[in-house]
Design an enzyme around this catalytic site. Structure first.
Site, mmCIF file in Angstrom:
data_model
loop_
_atom_site.group_PDB
_atom_site.id
_atom_site.type_symbol
_atom_site.label_atom_id
_atom_site.label_comp_id
_atom_site.label_asym_id
_atom_site.label_seq_id
_atom_site.Cartn_x
_atom_site.Cartn_y
_atom_site.Cartn_z
ATOM 1 N N HIS A 62 0.853 -1.187 0.000
ATOM 2 C CA HIS A 62 0.000 0.000 0.000
ATOM 3 C C HIS A 62 0.889 1.237 0.000
ATOM 4 C CE1 HIS A 62 -4.108 1.572 0.603
ATOM 5 N NE2 HIS A 62 -3.481 2.616 1.134
ATOM 6 N N ASP A 99 -13.751 3.540 7.022
ATOM 7 C CA ASP A 99 -12.716 4.207 6.222
ATOM 8 C C ASP A 99 -13.317 4.806 4.957
ATOM 9 O OD1 ASP A 99 -9.946 4.975 5.701
ATOM 10 O OD2 ASP A 99 -10.094 3.607 4.017
ATOM 11 N N ARG A 149 -12.141 13.321 4.983
ATOM 12 C CA ARG A 149 -10.800 13.904 5.158
ATOM 13 C C ARG A 149 -10.367 14.623 3.901
ATOM 14 N NH1 ARG A 149 -7.412 9.021 6.024
ATOM 15 N NH2 ARG A 149 -5.648 10.434 6.014
ATOM 16 N N SER A 203 -6.343 4.529 8.642
ATOM 17 C CA SER A 203 -7.004 4.356 7.354
ATOM 18 C C SER A 203 -6.391 3.189 6.589
ATOM 19 C CB SER A 203 -6.874 5.664 6.545
ATOM 20 O OG SER A 203 -7.167 5.447 5.193
ATOM 21 N N LYS A 221 -7.881 -1.152 6.368
ATOM 22 C CA LYS A 221 -8.122 -1.842 5.078
ATOM 23 C C LYS A 221 -7.253 -3.089 4.991
ATOM 24 C CE LYS A 221 -7.414 1.911 2.345
ATOM 25 N NZ LYS A 221 -7.596 3.143 3.113
HETATM 26 N N1 URA Z 1 -3.920 5.879 1.715
HETATM 27 C C1 URA Z 1 -4.933 5.484 2.503
HETATM 28 O O1 URA Z 1 -5.499 4.426 2.311
HETATM 29 N N2 URA Z 1 -5.301 6.281 3.497
HETATM 30 C C2 URA Z 1 -4.696 7.448 3.762
HETATM 31 O O2 URA Z 1 -5.064 8.100 4.694
HETATM 32 C C3 URA Z 1 -3.642 7.875 2.922
HETATM 33 C C4 URA Z 1 -3.270 7.061 1.889
#
Ligand code: URA
Length: 435
Positions: free
Chosen positions: A82, A161, A168, A183, A187
Site C-alpha cells: 500500500h 474508512d 478527510r 485508514s 483496510k
Molecule cells: N492511503 C490510505 O489508504 N489512506 C490514507 O489516509 C492515505 C493514503
C-alpha cells in the site's frame, strides 16, 4: 459521553480512551453524527495528534466497522502493498499482477484519490467496465483462483474508512500520521493478509514532505501492525517529482501497460522492484535481492505479468480490448504542449503542482462526490536530470475544457525548474525500515 465532549477533549490536546473513539466512529458510520461534527473531530486530531494507544484503538474501531476476509483456506502467504499516496503513483497496478504471476497471493483493498494524490481505484475504473466492488466471497474466490483481486472499501468492508476517507479529502485533514495509519491498516487488516509492504512517499508531492515525518509514519504503521501480528516492512520512496511520466488516470493505465511490456520508466520500475523484493521476502523467498529482482524482471519479460493483468481486468468486468488499443480509448479533446523557454537541465518538477494541475483538469476531486474525468492529465516529456533545448516539449496537458487546459498549463510551467548546470539525480529509494 457526548460527541461535543469528545471533540472538545481532543481539541484541548487530551488523549481519548478507546470507548470514546469507538462511540464516535460507530455513531458516524451509523449516520447519527453529522459530517460537520466528524469534520471538527478530524481537524482536532490533525492538529493535536494521537498517541500510539489512541491510534491502535482508532484502527481497531475502523476495522470492526465491517467484515474481515478469511483467506486461511487459500495456500501460500498473502502479501499486500500500500502507498501513502503520490503523484503518478501507478505502482499497485503493475505490482499486484506481477506478484501474482510470480506466485504471491495479493488481496488488495485500495483507496480513491486523496487531495492532489491519485487513487488506485480511480485508475482502475478508468478501464471501461472495471468494477472495484466485489463481495467478500467473490474477493476470496478471485484471490484463490487468480492470485489477485483489487477492490475498494464498501458497505461491508471497512465502511468507516470509506466514509472518513472521503470526509478527510474535503476537510484538509489527510496529512495526519494517526489518521493515515488507521485508514491504511484498517483496510489491510480486513484483507486477511500475512504480510504488508508499505510505500511511504516522501517529498513535495507526498503527505509527508520531510524524511523525519516519513520515518515517523513508517514507525507508526509498523508499530500498529505489530499489535495485530502483521509483519510489515516500510520502504520510503521519493515523491519530489511525479513517478514515471504520466499523471492522470487513463494516461497512467497506459504507462502501466508499457511497464508490463518491459518498457517502464526507470524510477517507476526501481520503486516497483524495491517493493516487489520486499513482498517476495515476506512471502518466504530465500534468494538474494539480485535473484528476487531477476525473478520479477523475468516475470515481466516472459509476458506472464501482462497476462495476469489482463486476466484481472477480465475477472473484474473490464474491457480487455481497451488495453490492446489504449490510444482509441478515453482520449482527451485538447492536448496542449508546454515548451521549454530556455535551454539547460531540468533540476526539479514539483510533484505537488503537477498533482494540483491534474485535479484542476478534473482528474481528481475538489469536493466530496465529484466525478473524475479519466481522460485528463499531464504527460511529462522530461524528467529531473534531463537536458533540454529551448522549444523542446516539457509536458503535454490532456484536457477536456479550454479554461482548465490554460490554467493547468501555467501550473505545470511553474512546476519545472530549468537551470544552466545539472543537479545530481536524486535517489528513488530513500530508506527501508523493517518491523
Ligand atoms: N492511503 C490510505 O489508504 N489512506 C490514507 O489516509 C492515505 C493514503
Amino acid at each position: 459521553m457526548t460527541v461535543l465532549a469528545i471533540i472538545a477533549k481532543k481539541r484541548d490536546g487530551l488523549a481519548l480512551d478507546a470507548e470514546e473513539i469507538r462511540f464516535l466512529v460507530t455513531a458516524y458510520v451509523e449516520g447519527t453524527i453529522p459530517d460537520y461534527q466528524m469534520s471538527a473531530w478530524l481537524m482536532a486530531v490533525y492538529l493535536r495528534g494521537m498517541d500510539a494507544r489512541e491510534t491502535a484503538a482508532f484502527t481497531q474501531v475502523m476495522l470492526d466497522s465491517g467484515e474481515r476476509i478469511d483467506l486461511t483456506d487459500i495456500s501460500g502467504r498473502k502479501i499486500d502493498k500500500h502507498s501513502t499516496g503520490g503523484v503518478g503513483d501507478k505502482v499497485s497496478l503493475i505490482l499486484a499482477p506481477l506478484m501474482a504471476a510470480a506466485g504471491v497471493k495479493v488481496p488488495m483493498i485500495s483507496g480513491r484519490s486523496l487531495g492532489h494524490t491519485g487513487g488506485t481505484l480511480d485508475k482502475l475504473e478508468s478501464i471501461p467496465g472495471f468494477k472495484t466492488e466485489l463481495t467478500p466471497a467473490a474477493f476470496h474466490d478471485q484471490v484463490r483462483d487468480l492470485g489477485v483481486a483489487m477492490i475498494g472499501q464498501n458497505e461491508r468492508l471497512v465502511p468507516a474508512d470509506k466514509r472518513i476517507y472521503a470526509l478527510r479529502d474535503s476537510t484538509a485533514t489527510v496529512a495526519s500520521i494517526p489518521l493515515i495509519t488507521a485508514s491504511i491498516l484498517s483496510k489491510k487488516l480486513a484483507e486477511g493478509i500475512d504480510g504488508l509492504v508499505m510505500d511511504i512517499k516522501c517529498g513535495r508531492g507526498a503527505f509527508m514532505t520531510e524524511i523525519s515525518r516519513a520515518e515517523a509514519l513508517a514507525q507508526s504503521i509498523i508499530h500498529t501492525a505489530a499489535l495485530h501480528s502483521l509483519p510489515t516492512v516500510a520502504v520510503i520512496t521519493d515523491m519530489n517529482q511525479p513517478l514515471g511520466y504520466a499523471a492522470g488516470n487513463w494516461l497512467e493505465v497506459r504507462e502501466v501497460l508499457q511497464a508490463l511490456q518491459g518498457r517502464g520508466p526507470e524510477d517507476l520500475m526501481q520503486v516497483t522492484y524495491a517493493l516487489g523484493v520486499q513482498m517476495l521476502l515476506l512471502a518466504g523467498f530465500e534468494g538474494s535481492t539480485r535473484e528476487a529482482v531477476n525473478l520479477l524482471q523475468n516475470t515481466i519479460s516472459s509476458g506472464r505479468a501482462m497476462t495476469r493483468f489482463q486476466q484481472l481486468v477480465r475477472a473484474q468486468g473490464g474491457d480487455v480490448q481497451s488495453l490492446q488499443e489504449p490510444g482509441s480509448c478515453a482520449a482527451a479533446r485538447i492536448q496542449q504542449h508546454l515548451r521549454a523557454g530556455r535551454s539547460g537541465f531540468v533540476t526539479g518538477i514539483d510533484a505537488l503542482k503537477i498533482g494540483e494541475a491534474v485535479v484542476r483538469l478534473g482528474g481528481g476531486r475538489k469536493a466530496l462526490g465529484d466525478q473524475i474525468d479519466p481522460a485528463v492529465g499531464v504527460l511529462l516529456g522530461k524528467k529531473t536530470g534531463d537536458q533540454v533545448d529551448k522549444g523542446e516539449i516539457l509536458a503535454v496537458i490532456h484536457a477536456n475544457q479550454t479554461s482548465a487546459a490554460r490554467e493547468a498549463l501555467e501550473m505545470v510551467r511553474s512546476a519545472f525548474t530549468i537551470e544552466a548546470a545539472p543537479a545530481p539525480k536524486g535517489k528513488s529509494i530513500l530508506r527501508i525500515i523493517k518491523g
